[in-house]
Design a protein around this motif. Structure first.
Motif, mmCIF file in Angstrom:
data_model
loop_
_atom_site.group_PDB
_atom_site.id
_atom_site.type_symbol
_atom_site.label_atom_id
_atom_site.label_comp_id
_atom_site.label_asym_id
_atom_site.label_seq_id
_atom_site.Cartn_x
_atom_site.Cartn_y
_atom_site.Cartn_z
ATOM 1 N N ARG A 83 47.976 58.591 49.847
ATOM 2 C CA ARG A 83 48.903 59.636 49.404
ATOM 3 C C ARG A 83 49.207 60.618 50.535
ATOM 4 O O ARG A 83 50.347 61.028 50.728
ATOM 5 N N TYR A 84 48.154 60.965 51.317
ATOM 6 C CA TYR A 84 48.393 61.905 52.418
ATOM 7 C C TYR A 84 49.468 61.368 53.359
ATOM 8 O O TYR A 84 50.347 62.101 53.807
ATOM 9 N N PHE A 85 49.424 60.045 53.620
ATOM 10 C CA PHE A 85 50.398 59.452 54.539
ATOM 11 C C PHE A 85 51.656 58.993 53.809
ATOM 12 O O PHE A 85 52.555 58.409 54.413
ATOM 13 N N GLY A 86 51.706 59.230 52.495
ATOM 14 C CA GLY A 86 52.900 58.882 51.727
ATOM 15 C C GLY A 86 53.176 57.394 51.644
ATOM 16 O O GLY A 86 54.325 56.963 51.646
ATOM 17 N N VAL A 87 52.124 56.601 51.636
ATOM 18 C CA VAL A 87 52.301 55.153 51.461
ATOM 19 C C VAL A 87 51.586 54.708 50.184
ATOM 20 O O VAL A 87 50.777 55.450 49.627
ATOM 21 N N GLY A 88 51.892 53.499 49.749
ATOM 22 C CA GLY A 88 51.239 52.981 48.555
ATOM 23 C C GLY A 88 50.042 52.129 48.909
ATOM 24 O O GLY A 88 49.735 51.919 50.086
ATOM 25 N N LEU A 89 49.364 51.640 47.879
ATOM 26 C CA LEU A 89 48.256 50.707 48.075
ATOM 27 C C LEU A 89 48.727 49.303 47.727
ATOM 28 O O LEU A 89 49.451 49.123 46.759
ATOM 29 N N LYS A 90 48.373 48.341 48.541
ATOM 30 C CA LYS A 90 48.623 46.954 48.131
ATOM 31 C C LYS A 90 47.425 46.088 48.492
ATOM 32 O O LYS A 90 46.683 46.414 49.424
ATOM 33 N N GLU A 91 47.259 45.024 47.733
ATOM 34 C CA GLU A 91 46.092 44.191 47.974
ATOM 35 C C GLU A 91 46.210 43.484 49.319
ATOM 36 O O GLU A 91 47.258 42.939 49.656
ATOM 37 N N ASP A 92 45.129 43.532 50.098
ATOM 38 C CA ASP A 92 45.099 42.860 51.390
ATOM 39 C C ASP A 92 44.310 41.561 51.232
ATOM 40 O O ASP A 92 43.138 41.594 50.836
ATOM 41 N N PRO A 93 44.949 40.418 51.521
ATOM 42 C CA PRO A 93 44.260 39.127 51.296
ATOM 43 C C PRO A 93 42.953 39.014 52.072
ATOM 44 O O PRO A 93 41.971 38.456 51.593
ATOM 45 N N ARG A 94 42.936 39.613 53.294
ATOM 46 C CA ARG A 94 41.698 39.528 54.089
ATOM 47 C C ARG A 94 40.592 40.333 53.425
ATOM 48 O O ARG A 94 39.435 39.925 53.351
ATOM 49 N N ALA A 95 40.962 41.490 52.887
ATOM 50 C CA ALA A 95 39.971 42.317 52.183
ATOM 51 C C ALA A 95 39.471 41.598 50.938
ATOM 52 O O ALA A 95 38.277 41.594 50.634
ATOM 53 N N ARG A 96 40.420 40.943 50.224
ATOM 54 C CA ARG A 96 40.027 40.225 49.010
ATOM 55 C C ARG A 96 39.050 39.095 49.348
ATOM 56 O O ARG A 96 38.040 38.873 48.676
ATOM 57 N N GLN A 97 39.354 38.424 50.465
ATOM 58 C CA GLN A 97 38.487 37.318 50.888
ATOM 59 C C GLN A 97 37.088 37.848 51.200
ATOM 60 O O GLN A 97 36.076 37.267 50.806
ATOM 61 N N ASN A 98 37.060 38.992 51.895
ATOM 62 C CA ASN A 98 35.785 39.651 52.238
ATOM 63 C C ASN A 98 34.937 39.848 50.980
ATOM 64 O O ASN A 98 33.760 39.508 50.920
ATOM 65 N N ILE A 99 35.586 40.344 49.934
ATOM 66 C CA ILE A 99 34.871 40.633 48.682
ATOM 67 C C ILE A 99 34.393 39.337 48.023
ATOM 68 O O ILE A 99 33.234 39.223 47.604
ATOM 69 N N GLU A 100 35.303 38.332 47.991
ATOM 70 C CA GLU A 100 34.921 37.052 47.378
ATOM 71 C C GLU A 100 33.709 36.454 48.097
ATOM 72 O O GLU A 100 32.743 36.023 47.488
ATOM 73 N N ASP A 101 33.774 36.469 49.433
ATOM 74 C CA ASP A 101 32.684 35.894 50.226
ATOM 75 C C ASP A 101 31.357 36.518 49.824
ATOM 76 O O ASP A 101 30.393 35.833 49.501
ATOM 77 N N ILE A 102 31.328 37.846 49.830
ATOM 78 C CA ILE A 102 30.072 38.556 49.562
ATOM 79 C C ILE A 102 29.550 38.229 48.169
ATOM 80 O O ILE A 102 28.396 37.850 47.994
ATOM 81 N N LEU A 103 30.420 38.340 47.166
ATOM 82 C CA LEU A 103 29.939 38.209 45.789
ATOM 83 C C LEU A 103 29.521 36.784 45.456
ATOM 84 O O LEU A 103 28.530 36.564 44.754
ATOM 85 N N THR A 104 30.255 35.803 45.996
ATOM 86 C CA THR A 104 29.838 34.424 45.709
ATOM 87 C C THR A 104 28.528 34.143 46.429
ATOM 88 O O THR A 104 27.622 33.539 45.873
ATOM 89 N N LYS A 105 28.427 34.606 47.670
ATOM 90 C CA LYS A 105 27.175 34.427 48.413
ATOM 91 C C LYS A 105 26.006 35.025 47.635
ATOM 92 O O LYS A 105 24.933 34.466 47.570
ATOM 93 N N ARG A 106 26.246 36.163 47.011
ATOM 94 C CA ARG A 106 25.157 36.828 46.287
ATOM 95 C C ARG A 106 25.041 36.314 44.851
ATOM 96 O O ARG A 106 24.238 36.817 44.075
ATOM 97 N N LYS A 107 25.922 35.355 44.488
ATOM 98 C CA LYS A 107 25.911 34.843 43.113
ATOM 99 C C LYS A 107 25.984 35.999 42.121
ATOM 100 O O LYS A 107 25.301 36.003 41.088
ATOM 101 N N ARG A 108 26.784 36.980 42.446
ATOM 102 C CA ARG A 108 26.962 38.130 41.564
ATOM 103 C C ARG A 108 28.234 37.926 40.743
ATOM 104 O O ARG A 108 29.217 37.379 41.231
ATOM 105 N N GLU A 109 28.205 38.335 39.491
ATOM 106 C CA GLU A 109 29.385 38.283 38.630
ATOM 107 C C GLU A 109 30.484 39.162 39.239
ATOM 108 O O GLU A 109 30.228 40.287 39.660
ATOM 109 N N ILE A 110 31.701 38.611 39.343
ATOM 110 C CA ILE A 110 32.824 39.401 39.872
ATOM 111 C C ILE A 110 33.502 40.117 38.724
ATOM 112 O O ILE A 110 34.077 39.505 37.832
ATOM 113 N N THR A 111 33.401 41.431 38.708
ATOM 114 C CA THR A 111 34.036 42.198 37.630
ATOM 115 C C THR A 111 35.383 42.702 38.133
ATOM 116 O O THR A 111 35.581 42.852 39.345
ATOM 117 N N PRO A 112 36.331 42.965 37.196
ATOM 118 C CA PRO A 112 37.685 43.364 37.611
ATOM 119 C C PRO A 112 37.680 44.493 38.637
ATOM 120 O O PRO A 112 38.455 44.497 39.588
#
Lengths: 413, 413
Positions: A83-112
């Motif tokens: 908001r400070y920079f007046g831009v929006g948020l959008k999903e970054d595929p690399r960031a999403r991949q980062n999260i998937e990697d970690i949670l699957t590696k940890r066998k943790r349930e992925i919550t929304p």
């Protein structure tokens, strides 16, 4: 470039955790030759986070934040940065991949709410988080830079060291190079007393002591135009310190005490065994911090009871009866027993009273005996600590490792 | 009353010291029911100190500062405090007496710049410093309050506890009481996902999750007129959480995971043994953090090499050849072997690849097997961590202790 550090987290405002991230970043920025004149701490409150950004950019063109990137709903720092920079948020595929990697590696349930962490301000470059699900990012707009990182030091530090630091170093003109020497076996006040005249006389490079658990760090910092020039300024100071303190200096920068000992053991092809009572495995655990240790360490004994000391280490019933489990005699028999039972060349043993209970006038809490077996020779050290249970045990571990390290240096010099 | 904490000191901006004063004061203020929404750190720069005051009073009516009261010329915070309120400095006889007391007690020569420390803003009430030469003060003007204290914690803390705290307590109507529940076995995002509706609906008391190494904290905070009233507000929330998460809740406030397990072992008169490979003693070391453990823990095995696994734990050569040292089969044999060799009722074993080296596609770094022997029954858990060597080992220790804790609760419920 002028930087400002903002720590975001209600747990800091409530005093539940100490803001060590700020001191870490402050030191790293100074080392990069980047000035910091101001730090802020705000809670997980969107409006106050936004105000913190507005204030910070009146004083600085680089803002680094820690915290508030978690998956929970009270983590809104990222939204306020956008908001400070007046831009929006959008999903970054690399960031999403980062999260998937970690949670699957940890066998943790992925919550929304995990996916919320993949949303980054438009135009931001994601920072990979190798130890958690919250990616960081770097956002550059209109001459201002925003670098947001997660709060847990185990996630923030590697992210800064491996991604942010090189990025900032490439932007900074003057370089500041630090080299930290590690000393074990001398107290901080002694080191400071020895070096005071030298430290007072120095301007560039500078020299500063820092007390650690059981050892002392000496940081040499030089400001120069190039890495090479800075290294050339640091070298003679390091030489001087090494000459003054000799074998007390166990390493520099990333070196560890257990690594210094481990390397010595490997160099001389020596096998080590451990026998622990009050440290209950912390000594062996510390040795095993050194990845290469498997070539020198095969087994350790945790003999908490007298029976175990007799059964596995052959401590004599008479020694225990006459001198007690906490005695130099028992420590020495434990060390010999560990070496003989395992066929190791060297052995370290620990027996003591960590507290809070169990102390007597003759044997107070904090009394610890460290036994050492070195190629047939047996010796011991008596230590008297005045810390809590955990502190007494940690200091014992450092003392034991250093005792053997020094002995090996003397034997094989 | 809304407070803001300002730490003054270039050594903090450079990261040479950690700002523990802020977390200490933050916690104390929260306990007094005084809200803090902002913390600042500035260097020993008069202009920036003055700006920090101006900013702080736009958000708060109580400002507490630490640092910058020293005798040297770069310590000008006091002057800036006086300037902000438009008053002058004058020597306070009580402050002067304080300085004389300290210096004579320490048999130190009184230098002219010491008297600089006796100068306080007009109208200020001095705060006695029992451990140093820098008196603090409380200044109240036009609905604003300024409390300045010295930087060294050994001087600041007693000054706050004995003089500032009672002063503020008398002004504060509300108390704030927190209770923290510790959960192990569920992730932070899952906990938050479960509790989100509840947390969103709550205003007083509030509920907030915090991720720790291997477990999650849930803090319930209530604001009330009395300790009793606050406790009464917290109780039903705690009951609700305990009902939702059952045995995942291992304790509250000062309770530890190893303490929870240790108590269970003692309650059921069970003896435990450990057998560790990649954790190399950290698991036993963690158990021994619990002072009462000697009643349940007698010995542990650190079997880093295959030979040691066979010699002390009776792991079969065939198991090691067919499945490798890092396998559930080896973990189970280690657990059984530890129990049988020691005569213990329960045993935990650990074998894994902590990294950074030693990983393969089939068995990557972070793969850990935890074996458990419980009164004849043997089971195991496979874990996949993605932290550094130390992080993988610390998480393994927590996981292993919790695995046994849950199993004991189920067995003896």
């Amino acid at each position: 470039m002028t930087a400002e550090i903002i720590a975001i987290g209600t747990e800091i405002l409530l005093g539940d955790i100490v803001n060590t991230n700020a001191s870490y970043l402050a030191r790293e920025l100074a080392a990069l030759g980047i000035n910091t004149y101001h730090q802020q701490v705000v809670g997980d409150n969107p409006q106050r986070v936004l105000e913190a950004f507005e204030e910070a950019y009146t004083r600085a063109n680089l803002v680094l934040t820690t915290g508030g990137l978690g998956p929970t709903t009270d983590d809104l720092s990222k939204e306020m940065g956008a908001r400070y920079f007046g831009v929006g948020l959008k999903e970054d595929p690399r960031a999403r991949q980062n999260i998937e990697d970690i949670l699957t590696k940890r066998k943790r349930e992925i919550t929304p709410n995990n996916w919320k962490q993949a949303m980054l301000p438009e135009g931001a470059e994601p920072l990979y988080n190798e130890n958690g699900t919250a990616p960081g990012f770097i956002l550059e707009m209109s001459g201002k830079m925003l670098i947001m990182m997660p709060g847990p030091p185990s996630e923030m530090k590697p992210m800064f060291d491996k991604q942010v630091k090189p990025f900032l170093a490439a932007r900074s003109s003057a370089v500041m190079v630090s080299r930290t020497l590690h000393l074990c076996g001398v107290g901080e006040s002694f080191v400071e007393h020895e070096l005071k005249p030298m430290m007072d006389a120095m301007t560039n490079p500078t020299l500063a002591p820092y007390a650690k658990t059981g050892y002392v760090d000496l940081r040499i910092t030089a400001k120069a135009q190039s890495q090479e020039e800075a290294a050339g300024m640091i070298h003679p100071v390091e030489e001087d310190i090494r000459k003054r303190f000799g074998s007390y200096v166990f390493g520099a920068d990333g070196d560890t005490l257990e690594g210094a000992l481990g390397q010595l053991l490997l160099d001389h092809n020596l096998k080590i065994a451990t026998a622990e009572s009050c440290t209950g495995g912390l000594l062996a655990g510390r040795l095993v911090n050194y990845p290469g240790i498997s070539g020198a360490f095969e087994q350790g004994f945790i003999t908490y009871s007298n029976e175990a000391k007799q059964k596995y280490l052959g401590v004599s019933e008479e020694t225990l009866r006459l001198h007690g489990a906490v005695s130099w005699q028992t420590a020495c028999e434990m060390a010999r027993g560990a070496a003989e039972a395992s066929g190791a060349d060297v052995a370290l043993s620990v027996t003591g009273i960590a507290g809070p209970e169990g102390g007597t006038p003759e044997k107070p809490v904090g009394l610890v005996y460290i036994g050492m077996y070195l190629l047939g020779d047996i010796s011991y050290q008596e230590c008297n600590y005045r810390k809590d249970r955990q502190g007494n045990r940690e200091n014992t571990v450092v003392q034991a490792i250093n005792m053997l390290r020094i002995a090996l240096l003397e034997k094989f010099q």
